[in-house]
Each structure stands twice: as C-alpha cells, then as structure tokens.
Write an enzyme that holds these catalytic residues in place. Sequence first.
Site, mmCIF file in Angstrom:
data_model
loop_
_atom_site.group_PDB
_atom_site.id
_atom_site.type_symbol
_atom_site.label_atom_id
_atom_site.label_comp_id
_atom_site.label_asym_id
_atom_site.label_seq_id
_atom_site.Cartn_x
_atom_site.Cartn_y
_atom_site.Cartn_z
ATOM 1 N N LEU A 11 0.826 -1.206 0.000
ATOM 2 C CA LEU A 11 0.000 0.000 0.000
ATOM 3 C C LEU A 11 0.856 1.250 0.000
ATOM 4 O O LEU A 11 1.802 1.356 0.798
ATOM 5 C CB LEU A 11 -0.908 0.023 1.235
ATOM 6 C CG LEU A 11 -1.580 1.366 1.563
ATOM 7 C CD1 LEU A 11 -2.598 1.744 0.491
ATOM 8 C CD2 LEU A 11 -2.231 1.334 2.943
ATOM 9 N N SER A 12 0.519 2.221 -0.856
ATOM 10 C CA SER A 12 1.107 3.563 -0.842
ATOM 11 C C SER A 12 2.631 3.479 -0.988
ATOM 12 O O SER A 12 3.119 3.004 -2.013
ATOM 13 C CB SER A 12 0.687 4.276 0.447
ATOM 14 O OG SER A 12 0.943 5.649 0.386
#
Length: 349
Positions: free
Chosen positions: A143-144
């Site tokens: 994520l991210s």
Amino acid sequence: MRSLSATLRRLNRLSETDASRFRSARLKPLEGFGSNPGQLRAWSHVPVEVGRSPALVVVLHGCTQTAALFDACSGWSRLADDNGFFVLFPEQLRSNNANLCFNWFNPVDIRRNSGEALSIRQMVEHMIKRHSVNPSRVFITGLSAGGAMANAMLAAYPEVFSAGTILSGLPYKAASTVPEAFDRMRGHGLPDGQTLRTKLRNASDHQGPWPTVSIWHGAKDDTVVPANARAIVEQWRGVHGVGRQPTVTQQRGGGSLDIWKDASGRDVIELYTLPGMAHGVAIDTSAGYEMSGRFFLDVGLSSTIETALAWGLIKTPIERRIKTPSRTPDGISAVIERALRAAGFISSK
C-alpha cells in the site's frame, strides 16, 4: 485548534498504539535472513496446514503502519491459514524513516542488490529455503509507499516474483528525493511513459517472462493521485508488449476494471479504479477476513481476496460480494476530518 503538524504527531502516536493492540502470536519474527543492508525488520506467518507446492506472499505496509496492523486489517494471515500459503511482512523502522515509510524514492534502497530492496530479497530467499516454497509461486503486494516499494521489487527482481498488486502506489524511479516524492504523489512532474519504461528495462538484465501487475486506486485519492496508477500502467506496457488501450473493460462494484492481455491472451496488467474511494486498501468486511481501519476502506470489494483469487491461492470457496462504494467529500477539510474520524477524535455517528 491543534496545528496540522501536532495532529500528525498524534496520529503517529496512535499508530504505535495500534501496533501494540494488533501485535499477536499470528506473526513471528524472522531472523538471520541475511546481511540486511536496508536494516529492516521481518515478520512471517506460517499457515496451520501447508499446501502442496506452497506459495509465498510478501506484504508491504504503508506509512505510519506496522506489519501487525496491516495484517490485522488486510486479513492476509487469516486467508493463508485457510489456504495453506506463507506470508512475509517486511517492516520499516523509525530509524530509517520517521514516518515508517519504505524509502521507495531513495535510489540506494530500490536498486537491485542494494539497500531495502536487497533486504527484502534476502527475506524472500530465506523463506523459500526454510519452508520449501515453490520459487515460481512468489508474489508481492503493498500500500502507498509499500505499493511503490512493491513496484520497485517487481522492477529490480522480476525473476523472483510471478505477480504483484500495487495499492495506491507510484511508478518505479519516479522520484529520487523527498521533495520529488511529494510532487509525484500530487501528480506533478511524473516522467513520461517512455522514460518510465526505460527505467524498468534498465533495472535488471532480465529478458522475461515478466511478472503480471494489478493496480488498485481510488478515484478520490488526494494523497497519491490517480495519475500515478495510469503511469504504472504505462511503465509496464512495454515489457508486456501491449497497447495503450485496455483489451477489456468491465464494470466492477460501481467502478471499472481495465485489463490488458498479451499476444497469448493472458491477463498481464489490470487497473481497478474505484469511484468515491480515497487513499487506502479496498476491503469487504462482509467476506470475513478483513476489518476497517485507518487506510482500510470498506467499499464492498476485497483487494486481498481478488488478488489471492487471481494468483491461484484460494482453495476455499468465498462468496464475492460487491456493492457500490459511497462517495467521499472533496477538499482538505474532508481529508483532515477522515483522518480524525479514523483516529477516534470525531464520532462516526
């Protein structure tokens, strides 16, 4: 009113509280995996029953998160217990990055045989040897900042991974400094497609086959804007030999799924675009594996389950429930409100 910097400090402290809350016997420390030049911590989960020709999933958390928190909300270790695969959770240390972000923008940390990238590669090799993992069934997601680092691992070590899923992430080598990283997150100064494809080609001497890539992004993401998702598609088009336009577009849960197929008809690039979704991981709490939390958004479509299905990891039938995600308000005030609500400072009622 508290300043934004003070609020961010409080949110960081809350993430430490969350880490303590979610730390459990599900994850065990992985030690002695190599020279660890990136000075990362590692955790692993061994399923209750190991399947034949077992797979390994590498999961990279986002900024301000920990491995335990990410696992608790994403459900990866619970899914692994039901389906007999291993899970590896590299974890950033505050001594490397004050916000616990993987250093996806630092050239030393994303280069093959260097820094954090090499540390993660060493963890993977250790898991393969220790648990007799099938080397052709190694996958990665994140994520991210963790999504950007997952993309970096796919680029630097394409021979290691069969596939990857990038959640609200960024292209490989799109930035090389902290100011550039913030610019790219906002969509400013993203390299053109040809430059991105060249960076990917030059990351190793690999000639194929190449890992397949699935990209998930919220249309309302104002932390890492959706232009980054399209740039990741552009980065991977060249090695897979596919055109600019998707081969197939499907409507999924009120959003869209664009699929690029190679000459053999295999799905090689996917782009999930979810309207109304902000920055985070798409989950479906009704499926029984995930739970809502900061940056874990219940939109009725599970990125964990859909990813595991695509990778051939799931042997237990799962009902795939899909609902239209609710729209989120625009503006910086809404961003702050969502952060404070998720942190418990504002009532959800």
